[in-house]
Design a protein around this motif. Structure first.
Motif, PDB file in Angstrom:
ATOM      1  N   GLU A 104      -1.384   9.567  -4.946  1.00  0.00           N
ATOM      2  CA  GLU A 104      -1.706   8.149  -5.036  1.00  0.00           C
ATOM      3  C   GLU A 104      -0.742   7.321  -4.228  1.00  0.00           C
ATOM      4  O   GLU A 104      -1.103   6.408  -3.519  1.00  0.00           O
ATOM      5  CB  GLU A 104      -1.701   7.701  -6.508  1.00  0.00           C
ATOM      6  CG  GLU A 104      -1.983   6.199  -6.680  1.00  0.00           C
ATOM      7  CD  GLU A 104      -1.958   5.810  -8.134  1.00  0.00           C
ATOM      8  OE1 GLU A 104      -1.922   6.742  -8.971  1.00  0.00           O
ATOM      9  OE2 GLU A 104      -2.001   4.610  -8.426  1.00  0.00           O
ATOM     10  N   TRP A 115      -8.157  10.109  -5.433  1.00  0.00           N
ATOM     11  CA  TRP A 115      -7.577   8.778  -5.620  1.00  0.00           C
ATOM     12  C   TRP A 115      -7.947   8.245  -7.001  1.00  0.00           C
ATOM     13  O   TRP A 115      -9.014   8.531  -7.540  1.00  0.00           O
ATOM     14  CB  TRP A 115      -8.089   7.812  -4.563  1.00  0.00           C
ATOM     15  CG  TRP A 115      -7.505   8.033  -3.182  1.00  0.00           C
ATOM     16  CD1 TRP A 115      -7.237   9.225  -2.574  1.00  0.00           C
ATOM     17  CD2 TRP A 115      -7.144   7.006  -2.264  1.00  0.00           C
ATOM     18  NE1 TRP A 115      -6.719   9.041  -1.322  1.00  0.00           N
ATOM     19  CE2 TRP A 115      -6.653   7.666  -1.095  1.00  0.00           C
ATOM     20  CE3 TRP A 115      -7.175   5.626  -2.278  1.00  0.00           C
ATOM     21  CZ2 TRP A 115      -6.214   6.967   0.016  1.00  0.00           C
ATOM     22  CZ3 TRP A 115      -6.738   4.933  -1.167  1.00  0.00           C
ATOM     23  CH2 TRP A 115      -6.252   5.595  -0.025  1.00  0.00           C
ATOM     24  N   ALA A 124      -5.979   2.747  -7.189  1.00  0.00           N
ATOM     25  CA  ALA A 124      -5.726   2.907  -5.760  1.00  0.00           C
ATOM     26  C   ALA A 124      -6.960   2.576  -4.937  1.00  0.00           C
ATOM     27  O   ALA A 124      -6.879   1.938  -3.880  1.00  0.00           O
ATOM     28  CB  ALA A 124      -5.268   4.337  -5.475  1.00  0.00           C
ATOM     29  N   ASP A 162      -1.513   4.788  -0.810  1.00  0.00           N
ATOM     30  CA  ASP A 162      -1.259   3.343  -0.750  1.00  0.00           C
ATOM     31  C   ASP A 162      -0.743   2.939   0.592  1.00  0.00           C
ATOM     32  O   ASP A 162      -0.691   1.761   0.936  1.00  0.00           O
ATOM     33  CB  ASP A 162      -0.267   2.926  -1.840  1.00  0.00           C
ATOM     34  CG  ASP A 162      -0.864   3.089  -3.200  1.00  0.00           C
ATOM     35  OD1 ASP A 162      -0.095   3.203  -4.160  1.00  0.00           O
ATOM     36  OD2 ASP A 162      -2.110   3.113  -3.302  1.00  0.00           O
ATOM     37  N   ARG A 164      -7.437  -0.449  -2.217  1.00  0.00           N
ATOM     38  CA  ARG A 164      -7.873  -0.123  -0.847  1.00  0.00           C
ATOM     39  C   ARG A 164      -9.118  -0.926  -0.454  1.00  0.00           C
ATOM     40  O   ARG A 164      -9.225  -1.421   0.672  1.00  0.00           O
ATOM     41  CB  ARG A 164      -8.145   1.377  -0.742  1.00  0.00           C
ATOM     42  CG  ARG A 164      -8.613   1.829   0.623  1.00  0.00           C
ATOM     43  CD  ARG A 164      -7.548   1.544   1.679  1.00  0.00           C
ATOM     44  NE  ARG A 164      -7.975   1.982   2.988  1.00  0.00           N
ATOM     45  CZ  ARG A 164      -7.716   3.180   3.509  1.00  0.00           C
ATOM     46  NH1 ARG A 164      -7.016   4.067   2.792  1.00  0.00           N
ATOM     47  NH2 ARG A 164      -8.116   3.494   4.719  1.00  0.00           N
TER      48      ARG A 164
END
Length: 208
Positions: free
Chosen positions: A203, A167, A171, A207, A175
């Motif tokens: 990526e 990631w 991202a 999401d 998160r």
């Protein structure tokens, strides 16, 4: 307090003067030279004053027995001497016993008023030097810091796990609900070098 102290001083001065004149005359009648007879009442009544102050000062000490002994002895001698003077003088219009009792009042007043003055002075001094205490509520700042540190530690662990999956910082930040610069700072602390932000095909999938 000031009025009480001034009043006790005036009463003590009057009682001392009456006792002083009686004991001075008794000393002259007892053969002490008239030029030095005034010293005897100072010794007798003076020990009452000094011993009373010492008793108050040493109230909680084992050594208080000695000033108490001097106080009792001095008061007894002064009362007996004043009463004796009334009996020796004999120039009264009242019974001799009553005259002796009246003459015994001044030394007793000296004893009582000196003790009262010492107690008042000690109480006033204690109030002046006693520190003012006040309950102060101190917020538990350290507890808050510990909670924040625990939250940061969990966030760094999650960021490391997501970074291992490929990631990007952006991202990971989305998160975890933090700013991307925060994620970058976490990695710089652990790696010792700026983390390179990469964009992978996964990526978009992360999401979701």
């Amino acid at each position: 307090m000031v009025t009480a102290i001034i009043g006790t001083v005036f009463i003590a001065a009057g009682a001392f003067w009456l006792s002083f004149t009686s004991l001075t005359d008794l000393a002259r009648r007892s053969g002490i030279d008239a030029a030095r007879a005034w010293v005897w009442p100072l010794i007798v009544d003076g020990i009452i004053v000094v011993a009373t102050v010492a008793v108050v000062a040493l109230a909680r000490s084992r050594a208080a027995w000695y000033p108490w002994m001097l106080l009792i002895a001095g008061a007894a001698i002064s009362v007996a001497a004043n009463a004796t003077h009334a009996l020796v003088a004999g120039a009264t219009d009242v019974p001799i016993l009553l005259a002796a009792c009246v003459s015994a009042v001044p030394p007793l007043v000296i004893l009582a008023i000196t003790h009262l003055t010492s107690v008042l002075m000690r109480h006033e001094t204690g109030r002046a030097v006693a520190p003012a205490t006040q309950d102060v509520v101190v917020p538990a700042v350290e507890t808050l810091f510990d909670a924040d540190a625990a939250a940061v530690g969990e966030g760094q662990a999650d960021a490391s796990s997501l970074r291992a999956l490929g990631w990007s910082n952006s991202a990971i930040a989305r998160r975890l609900g933090v700013h991307p610069s925060t994620v970058g700072r976490w990695f710089r602390v652990h790696a010792g070098a700026p983390a390179v932000q990469t964009t992978t095909v996964g990526e978009g999938m992360s999401d979701e």
